[in-house]
Design an enzyme around this catalytic site. Sequence first.
Site, PDB file in Angstrom:
ATOM      1  N   TRP B 133      72.035 105.178  29.571  1.00  0.00           N
ATOM      2  CA  TRP B 133      73.389 105.540  29.988  1.00  0.00           C
ATOM      3  C   TRP B 133      73.383 105.764  31.498  1.00  0.00           C
ATOM      4  O   TRP B 133      72.513 106.461  32.025  1.00  0.00           O
ATOM      5  CB  TRP B 133      73.809 106.805  29.254  1.00  0.00           C
ATOM      6  N   ASP B 214      68.672 112.777  23.350  1.00  0.00           N
ATOM      7  CA  ASP B 214      70.105 112.789  23.621  1.00  0.00           C
ATOM      8  C   ASP B 214      70.776 112.241  22.363  1.00  0.00           C
ATOM      9  O   ASP B 214      70.606 111.070  22.030  1.00  0.00           O
ATOM     10  CB  ASP B 214      70.429 111.914  24.839  1.00  0.00           C
ATOM     11  N   LYS B 250      82.469 111.978  20.328  1.00  0.00           N
ATOM     12  CA  LYS B 250      82.767 110.795  19.530  1.00  0.00           C
ATOM     13  C   LYS B 250      82.843 111.102  18.040  1.00  0.00           C
ATOM     14  O   LYS B 250      83.764 110.660  17.371  1.00  0.00           O
ATOM     15  CB  LYS B 250      81.687 109.718  19.747  1.00  0.00           C
TER      16      LYS B 250
END
Lengths: 421, 401
Positions: B133, B214, B250
């Site tokens: 990311w 993560d 999300k």
Amino acid sequence: MLSRKCTGQFFQVLPGAGGRRGLCPRAPSQAPSVCPAVEGTALPLLAAYRTDEGQPWVLPVVKKVEQMIANDNSLNHEYLPILGLPEFRANASRIALGDDSPAIKENRIGSVQSLGGTGALRIGAEFLRRWYNGNNNTATPVYVSAPSWENHNSVFTDAGFKDIRTYHYWDAAKRGLDLQGLLGDMEKAPEFSIFILHACAHNPTGTDPTPDQWKQIAAVMKRRFLFPFFDSAYQGFASGSLDKDAWAVRYFVSEGFELFCAQSFSKNFGLYNERVGNLTVVGKDADNVQRVLSQMEKIVRTTWSNPPSQGARIVATTLSSPQLFAEWKDNVKTMADRVLLMRSELRSRLESLGTPGTWNHITEQIGMFSFTGLNPKQVEYMIKEKHIYLMASGRINMCGLTTKNLDYVAKSIHEAVTKIQ
Amino acid sequence: DSWWSHVEMGPPDPILGVTEAFKRDTNSKKMNLGVGAYRDDNGKPFVLNCVRKAEAMIASKKMDKEYLPIAGLADFTRASAELALGENSEAFKSGRYVTVQGISGTGSLRIGANFLQRFFKSSRDVYLPKPSWGNHTPIFRDAGLQLQAYRYYDPKTCSLDFSGAMDDISKIPEKSIILLHACAHNPTGVDPRQEQWKELAAMVKKRNLLVYFDMAYQGFASGDINRDAWAVRHFIEQGINVVLSQSYAKNMGLYGERAGAFTVICSDAEEAKRVESQLKILIRPMYSNPPLNGARIASIILNTPDLRKEWLVEVKGMADRIISMRNQLVSNLKKEGSSHNWQHITDQIGMFCFTGLKPEQVERLIKEFSIYMTKDGRISVAGVTSGNVGYLAHAIHQVTK
């Protein structure tokens, strides 16, 4: 085959000095070790408003707007832009600078929605460390008032500044502002030093410079190229008037300063746990401000990416509706007036009791806190014998006073002062 | 004249910048495949039903707005740890963990990064998968750490370069920090299989690395929260005391409410207390204490059995729709007559897909078709609908044939 013991060696972690766990979770380091628990006499240590019943108060206008938001099915939970909700940012800065601000008219202001006043301070501090007085000049002195909110030091230290100093502020002997000391420190400070100024309702002393004194401060700062970083956590809450409480910030703007102002809407909107704050940036021109904001965006992106939406929506909705705005000002005045009443009632009781010393500072000071002047031994007496909790510094949260406990508190102070020297 | 004359204009954020360019586009067929926010089959943001219910419960309770503790809402952090670790986890049951509320995934990552910078003196190096990311690098850098990389994505096969990863990881200096995506790797969508995770766990243990997971997509990747947390749980069971960042942006659609958590698995509960006290010292000068709204919604959902059940169904629904779009994209590409192998689109998992498109091809998609994605060819499958998947396949075929 590694045992779990090996991985335990990764952290040589000693217990932090953050206060007793579970009791005063946010108590600053000098807080007494026990939290207020006695009903009727509990004075909230932390900066939160209480009603005359000693209860937290959700502002009526906030309840109304929250209901509006809850009923609006068109709203969703999408990400805000990195710098925050545009309607919030513009309105928040307008509140600080004034509708007729020349800086706004000249399009040379910027805003960063932040996680409370603390978040705004931190973004500002991180930016200054990177871009002020050269590039990454961690040696720029940062001046914090003596005393100040204890988190100021930590914010700037964690942002990377290596040289945090104090400037004279509180004169314990005369229980007021040590203006000469303050101005003296500013004269001696290296050029380009950063000064954290409390916009109003100085925390913890409740002692603010008068407009005339602010003018003197501004004159020295201008001459010595000192950077004003305002911390405005109590606008409206201090005097009851938004404009009056923003006088210092606006004066500096009118004097042509480039400055930062960290705003909190925790107290004046009672939105403590929604973390609503704003960093207002005033620059020389739009181009400079734009570049500053673009760099602040990068800082925000690695800190929290984008800010929380609920609190900002409440504030934006309120500030952009004339009717709701009027209601809000009224709610703010309610809070400020109650505190002002408690101040005058406490003072008059102490004077009636003939409590040794002078007590005019109780009404001359402003905002949520008062530096009573009680010494640590007297404070200990208040806590242990009278179950009234104040800081070792003698700081009291005026919001904890109610019509029901005024007599008790006044008598207790009287006892403490007469029994303990 | 100004203090800021020398301040450079910062470059626009590559990911969020895509959305901004999309907004300015007037083409009615435009598609935003940039930012990772879920969209329903009408291309609209989706507020979960369980979220609405939780919000109604909150509204009816008329609670005050007092500050949360620095570490956040306790019901939320406890439920968050249990969600990640599993209710039967020994680490969870013994209390040898600390979980603090963070500002969604980013804020949780940053707290962890700052904590490691301050207390993990063995190394300054954080090893990220290649690619990772985009925001990982600046987060760790701003926290004062250095970035290194290990091989991860194989652009030739559009899948995991497992032998490359194992080879690189075997050479990472002991006691370095390695970051792993727990599931639904961002940006590639390429996850190790369980057998591969087992080998990775053995390798990081052998190298005595500090593992930073993560996990931003638990539930969202496969549709099964336990399956998506398998790697995290396996590592912990192998005696690896990981640190973990979670996001509810999300999987609960709570994007702008910023609900997240940072967890440290410790040797014992006493160590966990000490670690917690230091995390609080880091948090206080950042923003004092976290925002309540998102954490409270998440907490109510996780802790109310009916709502939790409903949530699991809804998160599976989101995952299933994405899987379905992947399938449709591939079948549409075949229909267009594309001769390329697009299997990676359905092999990959989660919100994102590394299409394999080159920057020039991406540029054409943006300019000629108003289809917006990041330059690395990453698309957010969540932005694909049954209504536009045909157009997308057509456009991709045009720029790749």
